[in-house]
Enzyme design. Structure first.
Site, short mmCIF file in Angstrom:
data_model
loop_
_atom_site.label_atom_id
_atom_site.label_comp_id
_atom_site.label_asym_id
_atom_site.label_seq_id
_atom_site.Cartn_x
_atom_site.Cartn_y
_atom_site.Cartn_z
N ASP A 112 0.97 2.56 1.48
CA ASP A 112 -0.26 2.42 0.70
C ASP A 112 -1.19 3.62 0.90
O ASP A 112 -1.15 4.27 1.95
CB ASP A 112 -0.96 1.11 1.12
CG ASP A 112 -1.99 0.66 0.11
OD1 ASP A 112 -1.99 1.16 -1.03
OD2 ASP A 112 -2.83 -0.19 0.48
N GLY A 114 -3.21 7.16 -3.74
CA GLY A 114 -4.28 7.44 -4.70
C GLY A 114 -5.60 7.76 -4.00
O GLY A 114 -6.28 8.72 -4.35
N ARG A 156 -4.51 11.06 -8.87
CA ARG A 156 -3.69 10.10 -8.11
C ARG A 156 -2.23 10.53 -8.06
O ARG A 156 -1.54 10.33 -7.06
CB ARG A 156 -3.79 8.71 -8.75
CG ARG A 156 -5.15 8.04 -8.56
CD ARG A 156 -5.23 6.72 -9.33
NE ARG A 156 -4.27 5.72 -8.84
CZ ARG A 156 -4.43 4.97 -7.75
NH1 ARG A 156 -5.53 5.09 -7.01
NH2 ARG A 156 -3.52 4.09 -7.40
N SER A 161 5.79 -2.50 -6.72
CA SER A 161 5.72 -3.96 -6.68
C SER A 161 5.69 -4.53 -8.09
O SER A 161 5.40 -3.80 -9.05
CB SER A 161 4.47 -4.41 -5.92
OG SER A 161 3.33 -4.27 -6.75
N GLU A 189 3.47 -6.30 -9.15
CA GLU A 189 2.06 -6.21 -9.57
C GLU A 189 1.70 -4.81 -10.08
O GLU A 189 0.72 -4.65 -10.81
CB GLU A 189 1.12 -6.57 -8.41
CG GLU A 189 1.06 -8.06 -8.07
CD GLU A 189 2.28 -8.57 -7.29
OE1 GLU A 189 2.95 -7.75 -6.60
OE2 GLU A 189 2.58 -9.78 -7.38
N ASN A 190 2.47 -3.80 -9.70
CA ASN A 190 2.15 -2.42 -10.10
C ASN A 190 2.23 -2.18 -11.61
O ASN A 190 1.68 -1.20 -12.11
CB ASN A 190 3.07 -1.40 -9.38
CG ASN A 190 2.71 -1.20 -7.92
OD1 ASN A 190 3.55 -0.83 -7.11
ND2 ASN A 190 1.45 -1.47 -7.54
N ARG A 243 -1.01 -1.37 -13.60
CA ARG A 243 -1.69 -0.07 -13.54
C ARG A 243 -1.68 0.62 -14.91
O ARG A 243 -0.91 0.25 -15.79
CB ARG A 243 -1.01 0.81 -12.49
CG ARG A 243 -1.18 0.24 -11.10
CD ARG A 243 -0.79 1.24 -10.05
NE ARG A 243 -0.97 0.69 -8.71
CZ ARG A 243 -0.65 1.33 -7.61
NH1 ARG A 243 -0.13 2.54 -7.67
NH2 ARG A 243 -0.84 0.78 -6.43
N SER A 255 0.73 -8.56 0.71
CA SER A 255 0.79 -8.18 -0.71
C SER A 255 2.14 -8.47 -1.38
O SER A 255 2.65 -7.62 -2.13
CB SER A 255 0.44 -6.70 -0.87
OG SER A 255 -0.85 -6.45 -0.36
#
Ligand code: V0D
Length: 228
Positions: A12, A15, A25, A57, A59-60, A63, A183
């Site tokens: 992590d 960015g 980023r 992930s 969830e990414n 973005r 996460s």
């Protein structure tokens, strides 16, 4: 020193690291990609058997499209730069997560790298791509159901059908960038892992800091072994 057989890392802060020096980023992600090589080589030299990295992930996908497009170019960047070195070191590339949802170009690059390194029998470098820990568990349960005639499911059933079934248990999980969360990374697999949270961004997480995290793991094992 007690060397963890399986290390997992949440990489992590790329960015935020870039922002800190007024760079886009994408620059952070690019330098982060070089760092994957550095840490993989250090892990291999220390005798780690499996290194699992959270690269993308589920969830990414939320973005911005530009950033996703850039991230999807990184497997090719990594493989063009470092495949030769992985071959020399006998490192195998594998993935966990639903890679079928990746852009076809990205998917082809990754498939080729897995084929080329497929008979290397040294360290395994596992990229978690479009991976989510909950969906991994759900997928394992569905595999068991598909096998038929199920009235109950055991822990062993899930362990034998989860994405990491061929790897040893995760001994050490490292997260950079000082967020104290899992996460939706490996949920089932982190049940007994040592967790080490590191106060630097992923591009700053160098070989020395990786060694320090392994030493922390080792010292916790010694204390646990001595029951003190
Ligand atoms: C960005 C920091 C290597 C975290 C590391 C597609 C996020 C750099 C790979 C890679 C990413 C993937 C497959 C493969 C070989 C290398 C990678 C992504 C992001 C998402 F076979 N770094 N890396 N993949 N980042």
């Amino acid at each position: 020193m007690v060397i963890p057989q399986h290390v997992a890392i949440i990489m992590d802060g790329n960015g935020r690291w870039a922002k800190k020096q007024n760079k886009p980023r994408s620059y952070g992600h690019l330098i982060g990609t070089d760092n994957v090589r550095n840490i993989a080589i250090k892990a291999d030299e220390l005798g780690v058997k499996v290194l699992t990295l959270y690269a993308f992930s589920t969830e990414n996908w939320k973005r911005p499209k530009d950033e996703i497009d850039y991230l999807m170019s990184l497997p090719a960047v990594f493989i063009d730069k470092f495949l030769k070195e992985l071959m020399e070191r006998n490192i195998r590339i594998e993935t966990i997560g639903d890679i079928s949802a990746l852009p076809v170009n990205t998917l082809n690059v990754i498939r080729r790298a897995m084929e080329k390194t497929g008979s290397n029998d040294g360290m395994v470098l596992v990229l978690a791509l479009n991976y989510g820990g909950r969906s991994d568990i759900v997928q394992a349960v569905n595999e068991v159901i598909k096998a038929g005639n199920v009235t109950s499911i055991s822990e062993q059933d899930i362990s034998e059908n989860i994405s990491t079934r061929n790897y040893p248990d995760v001994d050490l999980m490292i997260r950079t960038s000082l967020d104290y969360r899992i996460s939706n990374f490996l949920l089932w697999q982190l049940s007994y892992s040592e967790l080490v949270f590191v106060d630097c961004y992923w591009p700053e997480f160098d070989e020395k800091r990786f060694l320090a995290a392994v030493e922390e793991y080792s010292s916790r094992q010694r204390r646990f072994g001595g029951l003190l």
